[in-house]
Design a protein around this motif. Sequence first.
Motif, PDB file in Angstrom:
ATOM      1  N   LYS A   1       9.527  -3.018  -7.390  1.00 12.23           N
ATOM      2  CA  LYS A   1       9.951  -3.562  -6.099  1.00 12.23           C
ATOM      3  C   LYS A   1       8.789  -4.049  -5.255  1.00 12.23           C
ATOM      4  CE  LYS A   1      14.306  -2.562  -6.529  1.00 12.23           C
ATOM      5  NZ  LYS A   1      15.330  -3.578  -6.581  1.00 12.23           N
ATOM      6  N   VAL A   2       7.565  -3.602  -5.566  1.00 14.75           N
ATOM      7  CA  VAL A   2       6.389  -3.980  -4.760  1.00 14.75           C
ATOM      8  C   VAL A   2       5.940  -5.335  -5.091  1.00 14.75           C
ATOM      9  CG1 VAL A   2       3.981  -3.464  -4.276  1.00 14.75           C
ATOM     10  CG2 VAL A   2       5.633  -1.645  -4.409  1.00 14.75           C
TER      11      VAL A   2
ATOM     12  N   ALA B   1       3.427   5.784  -2.799  1.00 11.94           N
ATOM     13  CA  ALA B   1       4.642   6.485  -3.220  1.00 11.94           C
ATOM     14  C   ALA B   1       4.699   6.618  -4.740  1.00 11.94           C
ATOM     15  CB  ALA B   1       5.871   5.745  -2.712  1.00 11.94           C
ATOM     16  N   ALA B   2       4.288   5.574  -5.457  1.00 12.25           N
ATOM     17  CA  ALA B   2       4.287   5.644  -6.922  1.00 12.25           C
ATOM     18  C   ALA B   2       3.290   6.685  -7.410  1.00 12.25           C
ATOM     19  CB  ALA B   2       3.957   4.268  -7.512  1.00 12.25           C
ATOM     20  N   GLY B   3       2.124   6.709  -6.816  1.00 10.08           N
ATOM     21  CA  GLY B   3       1.124   7.698  -7.209  1.00 10.08           C
ATOM     22  C   GLY B   3       1.572   9.115  -6.909  1.00 10.08           C
ATOM     23  N   LEU B   4       2.204   9.310  -5.754  1.00  9.13           N
ATOM     24  CA  LEU B   4       2.687  10.644  -5.410  1.00  9.13           C
ATOM     25  C   LEU B   4       3.810  11.099  -6.332  1.00  9.13           C
ATOM     26  CD1 LEU B   4       2.663  10.606  -1.516  1.00  9.13           C
ATOM     27  CD2 LEU B   4       1.260  11.983  -3.024  1.00  9.13           C
ATOM     28  N   SER B   5       4.698  10.181  -6.715  1.00 10.69           N
ATOM     29  CA  SER B   5       5.799  10.582  -7.603  1.00 10.69           C
ATOM     30  C   SER B   5       5.267  10.990  -8.973  1.00 10.69           C
ATOM     31  CB  SER B   5       6.833   9.467  -7.722  1.00 10.69           C
ATOM     32  OG  SER B   5       6.301   8.360  -8.399  1.00 10.69           O
TER      33      SER B   5
ATOM     34  N   GLY C   1       0.812  -1.208   0.000  1.00  8.39           N
ATOM     35  CA  GLY C   1       0.000   0.000   0.000  1.00  8.39           C
ATOM     36  C   GLY C   1       0.847   1.261   0.000  1.00  8.39           C
ATOM     37  N   LEU C   2       1.898   1.267   0.812  1.00  5.60           N
ATOM     38  CA  LEU C   2       2.789   2.423   0.829  1.00  5.60           C
ATOM     39  C   LEU C   2       3.555   2.554  -0.485  1.00  5.60           C
ATOM     40  CD1 LEU C   2       4.191   2.336   4.466  1.00  5.60           C
ATOM     41  CD2 LEU C   2       2.526   3.889   3.484  1.00  5.60           C
TER      42      LEU C   2
ATOM     43  N   GLY D   1       9.281  11.461 -12.931  1.00  2.00           N
ATOM     44  CA  GLY D   1       8.291  10.959 -11.980  1.00  2.00           C
ATOM     45  C   GLY D   1       7.751   9.607 -12.390  1.00  2.00           C
ATOM     46  N   VAL D   2       7.489   9.422 -13.692  1.00  2.00           N
ATOM     47  CA  VAL D   2       6.999   8.129 -14.183  1.00  2.00           C
ATOM     48  C   VAL D   2       8.070   7.059 -14.022  1.00  2.00           C
ATOM     49  CG1 VAL D   2       6.254   6.890 -16.242  1.00  2.00           C
ATOM     50  CG2 VAL D   2       5.307   9.128 -15.744  1.00  2.00           C
ATOM     51  N   LEU D   3       9.325   7.404 -14.292  1.00  2.00           N
ATOM     52  CA  LEU D   3      10.407   6.423 -14.131  1.00  2.00           C
ATOM     53  C   LEU D   3      10.565   5.994 -12.673  1.00  2.00           C
ATOM     54  CD1 LEU D   3      13.121   7.830 -16.557  1.00  2.00           C
ATOM     55  CD2 LEU D   3      11.724   5.786 -16.844  1.00  2.00           C
ATOM     56  N   ILE D   4      10.472   6.929 -11.764  1.00  3.40           N
ATOM     57  CA  ILE D   4      10.557   6.587 -10.335  1.00  3.40           C
ATOM     58  C   ILE D   4       9.389   5.702  -9.938  1.00  3.40           C
ATOM     59  CG2 ILE D   4      10.474   7.557  -8.003  1.00  3.40           C
ATOM     60  CD1 ILE D   4      13.153   7.942  -9.393  1.00  3.40           C
ATOM     61  N   ALA D   5       8.198   5.991 -10.454  1.00  3.16           N
ATOM     62  CA  ALA D   5       7.029   5.157 -10.151  1.00  3.16           C
ATOM     63  C   ALA D   5       7.213   3.746 -10.674  1.00  3.16           C
ATOM     64  CB  ALA D   5       5.769   5.782 -10.739  1.00  3.16           C
ATOM     65  N   ILE D   6       7.774   3.610 -11.864  1.00  5.39           N
ATOM     66  CA  ILE D   6       8.030   2.271 -12.415  1.00  5.39           C
ATOM     67  C   ILE D   6       9.043   1.532 -11.556  1.00  5.39           C
ATOM     68  CG2 ILE D   6       9.051   1.055 -14.390  1.00  5.39           C
ATOM     69  CD1 ILE D   6       7.728   3.204 -16.171  1.00  5.39           C
ATOM     70  N   MET D   7      10.067   2.223 -11.087  1.00  6.36           N
ATOM     71  CA  MET D   7      11.055   1.577 -10.218  1.00  6.36           C
ATOM     72  C   MET D   7      10.428   1.139  -8.901  1.00  6.36           C
ATOM     73  SD  MET D   7      14.306   4.071 -11.033  1.00  6.36           S
ATOM     74  CE  MET D   7      15.202   3.573  -9.612  1.00  6.36           C
ATOM     75  N   ILE D   8       9.560   1.982  -8.345  1.00  6.31           N
ATOM     76  CA  ILE D   8       8.899   1.631  -7.073  1.00  6.31           C
ATOM     77  C   ILE D   8       7.975   0.425  -7.285  1.00  6.31           C
ATOM     78  CG2 ILE D   8       7.193   2.419  -5.380  1.00  6.31           C
ATOM     79  CD1 ILE D   8       8.426   5.221  -5.685  1.00  6.31           C
ATOM     80  N   LEU D   9       7.194   0.446  -8.367  1.00 10.31           N
ATOM     81  CA  LEU D   9       6.250  -0.649  -8.605  1.00 10.31           C
ATOM     82  C   LEU D   9       6.962  -1.953  -8.930  1.00 10.31           C
ATOM     83  CD1 LEU D   9       3.441   1.197 -10.568  1.00 10.31           C
ATOM     84  CD2 LEU D   9       3.418   0.431  -8.207  1.00 10.31           C
TER      85      LEU D   9
END
Length: 149
Positions: free
Chosen positions: A148-149, A87-91, A82-83, A138-146
């Motif tokens: 790892k989830v 974080a992906a949505g916020l980025s 969830g976090l 921002g999209v690249l950071i979201a892809i990196m976060i997702l």
Amino acid sequence: MTIYEILEIIILPLLIVALLALPVYAAITKKKSGKSMRRAMITNLCAFAVVLLCAIALPIGGFVSAEEAAEATAAVANSAAGLGYLAAGLSVGIGSIGCGIAVGNAAPAAIGAVAEEPKSFAKALIFVALGEGVAIYGVLIAIMILSKV
């Protein structure tokens, strides 16, 4: 159905809505002078305080059993997904807002510069593209976060 359940389901939400609508009604019916606006603000703050006290003193609940709540709490405690999604949505969201602000300021200036001197098109395009890069990051950071989830 007991009287407490009727109070909890019907009367309490109506009371809260009435308390929240009271300052709006006061602002609509009165002229907008300094004293009436001050009274409306004080009424609004008092209504908010009453609603907050009602929410603390009379919590609306009982719709979920304790066992279901414990299972849900354990599932959330064991999972950080969830976090990660937050974080992906916020980025993406904050990056897009920053991009909009940057392009909103750079594009009119670039159009004006190109209108005055057509040779400055490449320079103007670079400044607009730099603003759009913020959203891409921002999209690249979201892809990196997702990933790892």
